[in-house]
Write an enzyme that holds these catalytic residues in place. Structure first.
Site, PDB file in Angstrom:
ATOM      1  N   SER A 156     123.474 -27.310  76.943  1.00  0.00           N
ATOM      2  CA  SER A 156     123.126 -28.721  76.889  1.00  0.00           C
ATOM      3  C   SER A 156     122.025 -28.945  75.864  1.00  0.00           C
ATOM      4  CB  SER A 156     122.655 -29.185  78.280  1.00  0.00           C
ATOM      5  OG  SER A 156     122.291 -30.528  78.244  1.00  0.00           O
ATOM      6  N   GLY A 157     122.268 -29.866  74.939  1.00  0.00           N
ATOM      7  CA  GLY A 157     121.296 -30.171  73.895  1.00  0.00           C
ATOM      8  C   GLY A 157     121.509 -29.402  72.620  1.00  0.00           C
ATOM      9  N   SER A 210     123.291 -35.145  77.542  1.00  0.00           N
ATOM     10  CA  SER A 210     124.127 -34.000  77.890  1.00  0.00           C
ATOM     11  C   SER A 210     125.458 -34.474  78.452  1.00  0.00           C
ATOM     12  CB  SER A 210     123.398 -33.137  78.925  1.00  0.00           C
ATOM     13  OG  SER A 210     124.224 -32.089  79.361  1.00  0.00           O
ATOM     14  N   SER A 211     126.541 -33.879  77.950  1.00  0.00           N
ATOM     15  CA  SER A 211     127.871 -34.209  78.459  1.00  0.00           C
ATOM     16  C   SER A 211     128.062 -33.486  79.790  1.00  0.00           C
ATOM     17  CB  SER A 211     128.956 -33.760  77.469  1.00  0.00           C
ATOM     18  OG  SER A 211     128.804 -34.417  76.239  1.00  0.00           O
TER      19      SER A 211
END
Length: 1506
Positions: A156-157, A210-211
């Site tokens: 994430s990121g 974040s997905s």
């Protein structure tokens, strides 16, 4: 691994993961190391050390990890760090792309021009980029007709979503279709990202966006490679986030956007997010730099683009508001046992609001939350739920509603974009969560890591397959290489019946199961599995050894999150909603008997099925991998956290790919690279020629070193792990021995040089001391002699001065006295001489008078005496006479005497006469002398008078001098006073001079300002005049455009309304009743010369049926003539294009420009276009560029002179028509001249098209040559390197490619000259060609790191010098300003080949070396440069830091962020330019070719020629 003192190694570090060190010694089994960064000494085991290469650090890293000398964990890590420091965020590992998130905007990397550069470029030729991967997948899809997939992964990121956007953007660019619909497929695909981000992305600890779901976008293409459809699949939406979040994370973005929507929020009774339970579990409500209100508007706009109606949008946000209100409903224990009711009035309000928003009954909603209905054989049983169960039921409803809403959005996007079910090829882009390992890992992390294990297995297979393909391509033996697999982990998780997922589903089937029972059963069945461990401090937690490391999972919520119960009451309630949107989310369930209102569904099983389907899809495609890396946890640019990145590399499988490579042949070098580096190990095999066999040399080197475990491929040598270290150690030994030898010789040289310098210094000191003493003595003697000499000369001067004074005074006195006495003596002498003269004359007079008296007295005395004697003689004679004889004697005597006396008398007479004459002459002389003396006496008197006057004047002067002397004695006093006055006057003069200088400066300034003002006024006047001319030309163009517009409208009206046209023609023909029979529908005389004999008889002599037939025949003849003239190459006569001149004269003769119709013009343009399509482009295009431009110039010049309208007026006058008809003709010809204007526009477009085709063909032919000449040949580079050694033989650079370019330019100019293309077009074409050379070479230089070298700069510079020679030889007539077009590549190459770059400041680089280049371009060159010839460094770190700071400030300016040059595709000229530059052509004297003279319509040309 061979270690020795001075070896460069990597050693482990707790904080930095790996640090650079140098071996300083050995202590038993340990190695003594000196850390490079801290100068700290440590001990380490040799097994834990890795070798490193200093050369790669100096070059700023390599763009492909496989090119690393030592392929291992620290080498990969620090290569990424070096590239990231230079803003090179992309790096290859074979075919895998590693993308490091820069946490700053780099728009210059993603503009349209950058996409154009990567379009069609071979993979790996340009710098690493996400566009290169996307282009490789697109090209593979088109060439192999096989679907492709791009797998984007990372934590994430790390930038997965942004990378996915860029891939879709590039695929849209290369596969976008031209559509009339405003909402094209590609636009909707791109615009679906903000919508999915709003509903599927949230803030996590590591990323603000974040997905929280996996996304697989399938972009479908047709057979031509155009986008024909798209589909989006989603995986494992994190449903639990809707109801449960931790601080500082956030819920999904859409909730916060809705709360900030203003009136919409008020409409749904929404307030600040802190007032809602589902949002206030975290205190983070806002994101830095992001406005929720603006994001809300973007989401609404994305909904509109995707095609969601306004009613559906309102229903979506109403549903979101209902979920928020539902979360604020709280429960308290009811009156009955295990029952619950709404807690308070506030909860009742939120319950009522939620029911209103869902458009359902509030009592039914409360009943579904607080009770459950169980179906039995006897009937339905209603069971009350306690508070905890009611809260769980509330949260389950919220999660179900949100999940179905998200699925509806995805389905809506797919339906809106439209899937192409007939598409056979597609590119899938997978944006899925990366491997996760937190302090607390729950069910979501378990599923995510399971998916990553699946993808890692696919990744390992792909990497192994790529290795195999590489080995097969190089034709080496690879059969013994083992495949590294993680199937045992996958079996542990998904295998039935005792896999973790199977055991979890089994535990969820039983209501009384807990996480303790699940853990117990898990350890009972799988305790012997090597990948499963039991946590140390927990009975229920378990640890799995994943490919990226061990992860400990907490099973507390595993069962609850895996259970995906579908409550029938919830579905029934919302399916009966009055809102069609909400009811559509919950279709009526099928009627089936069940003992419970719960329908169990396993999240893990469903995710497993989705993952299996995804893997099947991926296996049917050709994969491409992108690994996204997050450089730091603070989301800050230019910060690189080693431990975090190393963990991500492990999680992303990059290190696993390295491990796979290490299992085979990790070190792969081309033969040229191997020889470049290790050729010094066997210099005896170098024969000094450039035609050596690199493969044979490589084998001799390896055999000579007795090295095993290597393979020789077709173009590369493959080495097993560790072998490169042996080679490097041997290379280091050779270099050490060479260095020792050099040091020995250098020390000898230095010692001898020092001795010689000391001896020379001693001699110099001695000589200096002696010289000092000698100079001192000499100086004293010289001073003494000088003093004596000075005294002598002073005394001499004083005496001489006194003497000269006395002498001058004495001389003056003497001169005055001598002058006085001289004048006195002169006067006295003058008087004396005058007196003497007077006396002489007086004495002479007196003497003469005395003489005369004496003479007279003497004569008288003589006479008296003679008288006396005569008397005596007479007496004696008388006495004798008295005697006889005596008488005769006497007579004889007397006779004789008488004769004597007579003779004497005569003589006396003569004497007297002569004396008198002499006296008279003497008297006259004396008189003359007397007169002259009297004159002299008068002059003497005058001189005396003058001298007296002079004496008087001298006396006066003497008196004056005496007076002056007395005045001079008084002068010193006056002089002193005058000096005082003089000093005062000087002071005032200085002030006046200063004031004058100030005034002069002001005057000069004023004059300059005045001159500048005058210049500006003149420039302004010139600009005004130019503007006036431009306005006039624009007015003329405007009038022409208005006329053309009018004609086009008339043409459109004719096409749209033929019936109206026929009626108008009839009315017009009736009005002019036969006189204008020429203008009827058949248009007979369009191409015929009208004469009075042909004008009126047509209306009388020819019938209506016979006239169109003749006209059609003439038209057909004219068309055939023009067609033959266009298709045949009629050549040139005296440089004049024959075809253009003939067509122009025919059109004039046929009065085609006076017609309303444009059929013949369209026929000419179509004929030219057909010839251009069919004929040989190298011959046809230059030929028709000459003819079309000449025809355009003839037409333009005749339009300007208005010959056509004049011809029309003369025609009407010759026809003898009445005035009213003539006026009608003038109004008619006002519009019949417009076809000529249209024809001019068509010709102009044709000329521009031909010019563009020639230019494009030249670029196509030149592109392969430019691709070769941007990089120096390997042989020349090798020879350049070897020539630095004493035994090397220098080679000349290979200029064959540049010679090919020169030959290409020569042939181009010669070919254009053969077709008599005007020099104006040749100059424009050459300028465009050189501009293309500049752009191509410069862009290739910035995109390919291997081109930014010193030797390559020398190679390109020598080629540019050849081009300069060609330009000088081509003259300005053809070359023009072509040399200036190469400014960018000239300055870039000039920077590459300068020495001592580290001493250059940024100002010197920007102003002196590269003034035309931008900071970003200079930064790119500086960071990519490496010296392959002398080993020098690029610019200093300070200069790089300054440029990076400037770039960071300028990142917001999108227009200046591109470091690549754009190719100018515009046409660099206009009709006016052509008219001004091309010389005047007279078409009348062009001879008609023989085969054209056969046509009857061309007879007038033959007659005119005769």
């Amino acid at each position: 691994m061979n270690l020795r003192k001075g070896s460069k190694v990597w050693v482990e570090d707790k904080n930095l993961a790996w640090v650079a060190a140098e071996v300083t010694g050995f202590a038993g089994k340990h190695v003594q190391l000196l850390l490079t960064n801290s100068s700290k000494k440590v001990l380490a085991s040799p097994e834990k050390l890795f070798l490193r290469d200093d050369d790669e650090e100096e070059h700023g890293g390599v763009d492909d990890m496989t090119k690393l000398t030592y392929l291992h964990e620290p080498g990969v890590l620090y290569n990424l760090e070096r590239r990231y420091a230079l803003n090179d965020i992309y790096t290859y590992t074979g075919s895998i792309l590693i993308a490091v998130n820069p946490f700053t905007k780099l728009p210059h990397l993603y503009n349209v021009h950058m996409m154009e550069q990567y379009k069609g470029a071979p993979f790996g030729e340009l710098s690493p980029h996400v566009f290169a991967v996307a282009d490789a997948s697109y090209r593979a899809m088109m060439s192999e007709s096989r679907s492709q997939s791009i797998l984007v992964s990372g934590e994430s990121g790390a930038g997965k979503t942004e990378t996915t956007k860029l891939i879709m953007q590039y695929l849209t660019y290369v596969g976008g279709r031209a559509s009339g619909d405003d909402r094209t497929v590609e636009q909707q695909v791109l615009e679906s990202n903000p919508l999915l981000e709003a509903f599927g992305n949230a803030r996590t600890i590591r990323n603000d966006n974040s997905s929280r779901f996996g996304k697989f976008v399938e972009i479908q293409f047709d057979a031509n490679g155009r986008i024909s459809g798209a589909a989006i699949r989603t995986y494992l939406l994190e449903r639990s986030r809707v109801v449960q979040i931790t601080d500082p994370e956030r819920n999904y973005h859409c909730f916060y956007q809705l709360c900030a929507s203003g009136r919409v929020a008020e409409k749904y009774n929404l307030d600040h997010p802190s007032h809602f339970h589902y949002l206030n579990q975290s205190k983070t409500y806002e994101l830095d730099g992001i406005s929720n209100a603006e994001e809300y508007m973007k989401t609404r706009r994305a909904m509109e683009i995707v095609g969601i109606s306004h009613e559906d949008q309102e229903a979506i946000f109403r549903t979101l508001a209902a979920i928020l209100h539902l979360g604020n409903v709280e429960f308290s224990p009811g009156k009955e046992h295990d029952s619950s009711i709404v807690k308070d009035q506030k909860s009742s309000f939120h319950m009522q609001t939620a029911a209103n928003l869902f458009m359902c009954d509030v009592n039914l909603l409360l009943a579904t939350l607080c009770t459950r209905t169980i179906q039995t054989r006897e009937g339905s049983i209603v069971k009350a739920l306690d508070c905890n169960a009611a809260v769980a039921s509330r949260d389950a409803l919220a999660k179900t509603v949100y999940a179905r809403l998200f699925d509806w959005l995805v389905d809506k996007i797919n339906r809106s974009v439209g899937q192409d079910l007939t598409s056979q090829i597609q590119i899938g882009v997978l944006d899925i969560y990366g491997f996760e390992c937190f302090k607390c890992n729950s069910f979501e992390q378990f599923c995510i890591n399971f998916a990553n294990e699946k993808l890692q297995q696919h990744f390992n297979e792909h990497v192994f397959k790529m290795e195999q393909e590489e080995y097969q391509k190089e034709e080496i033996n690879w059969s013994y290489i083992e495949f590294i697999d993680n199937q045992d982990v996958l079996d542990l998780i998904e295998k039935k019946p005792i896999g973790i997922i199977a055991l979890l589903d089994e535990a969820c089937m039983f209501p009384k199961s807990t996480h303790e029972t699940f853990s117990t059963k898990l350890f009972q069945n799988l305790c012997a599995h090597p990948r499963l461990e039991k946590a140390k401090f927990s009975e229920t937690d378990f640890t799995i050894s994943h490919y990226a490391g061990k992860v400990t999972y907490q099973t507390d919520t595993f069962l609850d999150k895996n259970r995906d119960y579908v409550v029938v009451e919830h579905c029934n309630l919302l399916s009966s909603s009055k809102c069609s949107f909400v009811a559509g989310l919950f279709p009526s369930p099928p009627e089936e008997s069940s003992r419970s209102s719960y329908k169990f569904s396993s999240v893990a099983s469903r995710f497993k099925q989705q993952l299996q389907a995804l893997m099947e899809t991926l296996k049917s495609t050709e994969p491409h991998y992108i690994r996204c890396v997050k450089p730091n946890s603070l989301n800050q640019p230019q910060k690189f956290e080693n431990t975090s990145i190393l963990h991500q590399l492990r999680c992303g499988g990059v290190l696993e790919a390295v491990r796979i490579s290490l299992a085979g042949y990790p070190t792969q070098r081309t033969y040229s690279e191997f020889v470049d580096r290790f050729g010094l190990l066997a210099p005896e095999y170098w024969d000094g020629s450039c035609s050596y066999d690199e493969k044979a040399w490589t084998e001799k080197i390896l055999r000579g070193l007795k090295l095993e475990h290597f393979q020789l491929g077709r173009t590369k040598v493959f080495l097993r792990a560790g072998k490169i270290g042996i080679l490097d150690s041997r290379r280091a030994e050779v270099l050490d021995s060479a260095a020792k030898c050099i040091q020995c010789r250098l020390r000898t040289f230095i010692a001898r040089r020092n001795f010689i310098s000391l001896r020379a210094a001693a001699n110099a000191v001695q000589a200096y001391c002696r010289g000092c003493f000698a100079r001192k003595i000499y100086a004293e003697k010289r001073e003494t002699a000088a003093a004596i000499s000075i005294q002598k000369y002073i005394r001499k001067w004083l005496l001489r001065h006194a003497y000269s004074k006395l002498l001058s005074v004495a001389i003056i006195v003497q001169s005055n006295i001598r002058g006085f006495w001289t004048r006195q003596r002169f006067l006295h002498g003058k008087k004396h001489r005058a007196a003497i003269i007077i006396q002489a004359w007086w004495r002479m007079r007196m003497f003469r008078s005395a003489i005369q008296r004496y003479q007279t007295s003497i004569i008288a005395i003589q006479c008296h005496w003679r008288q006396k004697l005569a008397k005596r003689e007479l007496r004696r004679l008388k006495q004798e006479a008295n005697e006889a004889g005596a008488l005769r004697l006497a007579k004889n005597k007397l006779e004789k005497q008488l004769e004597d006396l007579s003779w004497r008398l005569n003589l006396e007479k003569r004497l007297r006469i002569s004396n008198e004459e002499a006296k008279l002459s003497e008297i006259s002389k004396l008189q003359k002398v007397l007169e002259s003396l009297t004159l002299e006496l008068d002059a003497a008197k005058l001189a005396t008078i003058n001298e007296c006057n002079k004496n008087a004047v001298l006396l006066n002067q003497l008196e004056l001098s005496m007076k002056e002397k007395s005045a001079l004695e008084r002068e010193p006093i006056a002089i002193a006073e005058l000096r005082k006055e003089n000093t005062l006057l000087k002071g005032s003069l200085d002030t006046l001079e200063k004031k004058n200088s100030v005034l002069e400066h002001e005057l000069i300034k004023a004059q300059r300002d005045n001159s500048d003002t005058i210049k500006k006024l003149m420039e302004t006047e010139e600009k005004c005049s130019q503007l006036q001319q431009n306005v006039q030309s624009l007015e003329e163009k405007l009038s022409l455009l208005e006329d053309e517009n009018h004609v086009l409208r008339q043409k459109a009206l004719r096409v749209s309304s033929k019936n109206n046209r026929s009626s108008l023609d009839k009315a017009f023909s009736e009005k002019y009743s036969g006189v204008l029979a020429l203008a009827q529908t058949d248009q007979k005389p369009i191409f015929e010369s009208p004469t009075p004999s042909k004008l009126l008889p047509y209306s009388r002599g020819l019938s209506e049926s016979h006239r169109p037939k003749l006209t059609a025949e003439r038209h057909q003849e004219n068309y055939e003539f023009l067609s033959r003239c266009i298709k045949e190459d009629v050549g040139f006569i005296d440089g004049k294009p024959v075809a253009a001149c003939i067509m122009y004269r025919c059109l004039l003769h046929w009065h085609a420009f006076e017609s309303e119709q444009t059929v013949i013009f369209d026929y000419i343009i179509e004929g030219i276009n057909e010839v251009l399509k069919v004929g040989d482009e190298n011959i046809t295009l230059p030929y028709w560029l000459s003819n079309a431009s000449a025809l355009l110039c003839l037409l333009q010049r005749n339009l300007r002179s208005n010959d056509f309208l004049n011809g029309a007026t003369q025609f009407s006058a010759r026809s003898g028509l009445p005035g009213r008809v003539v006026h009608g003709l003038k109004s008619l010809f006002k519009y019949t001249g417009y076809p000529a204007i249209l024809f001019k526009q068509q010709l102009n477009a044709c000329v521009e098209k031909i010019f563009g085709l020639i230019r494009d063909n030249l670029k196509k032919e030149l592109s392969p040559l430019l691709g070769l000449c941007i990089q120096a040949p390997k042989s020349s580079r090798q020879a350049g390197k070897l020539s630095r050694s004493p035994g090397g033989v220098p080679q000349q650079a290979h200029n064959s490619v540049w010679e090919s370019i020169i030959k290409f330019l020569d042939s181009l100019v010669g070919h254009l000259h053969e077709k008599y293309v005007p020099s104006f077009f040749i100059r424009k074409l050459i300028t465009q060609v050189f501009s293309f050379i500049n752009i191509s070479l410069f862009n290739s230089l910035l995109l390919r790191r291997e081109c930014c070298t010193f030797s390559n700069g020398e190679y390109v510079k020598s080629g540019l010098a050849e081009l300069e020679k060609w330009i000088v030889g081509a003259t300005e007539e053809h070359a023009g300003a072509s040399w200036h077009e190469l400014s960018y590549i000239r300055q870039a190459v000039g920077f590459l080949v300068i020495h001592q770059k580290r001493k250059k400041s940024l100002e010197e680089i920007m102003q002196d070396l590269c003034p035309a280049l931008t900071v970003r371009q200079i930064y790119r060159i500086c960071t990519m440069y490496w010296d392959d010839k002398y080993g020098t460094h690029s610019v200093s770190n300070e200069v790089v830091a300054q440029m990076r700071e400037m770039l960071n400030k300028d990142n917001q300016n999108l227009t200046s962020n591109s470091f690549l040059l754009d190719d100018d595709l515009s046409i660099p000229f206009s009709i006016e330019d052509i008219d001004m530059e091309i010389p005047v052509i007279d078409p009348s004297d062009v001879e008609l070719p023989k085969f054209l003279s056969e046509f009857p319509c061309a007879r007038f040309l033959v007659l005119h020629q005769k």
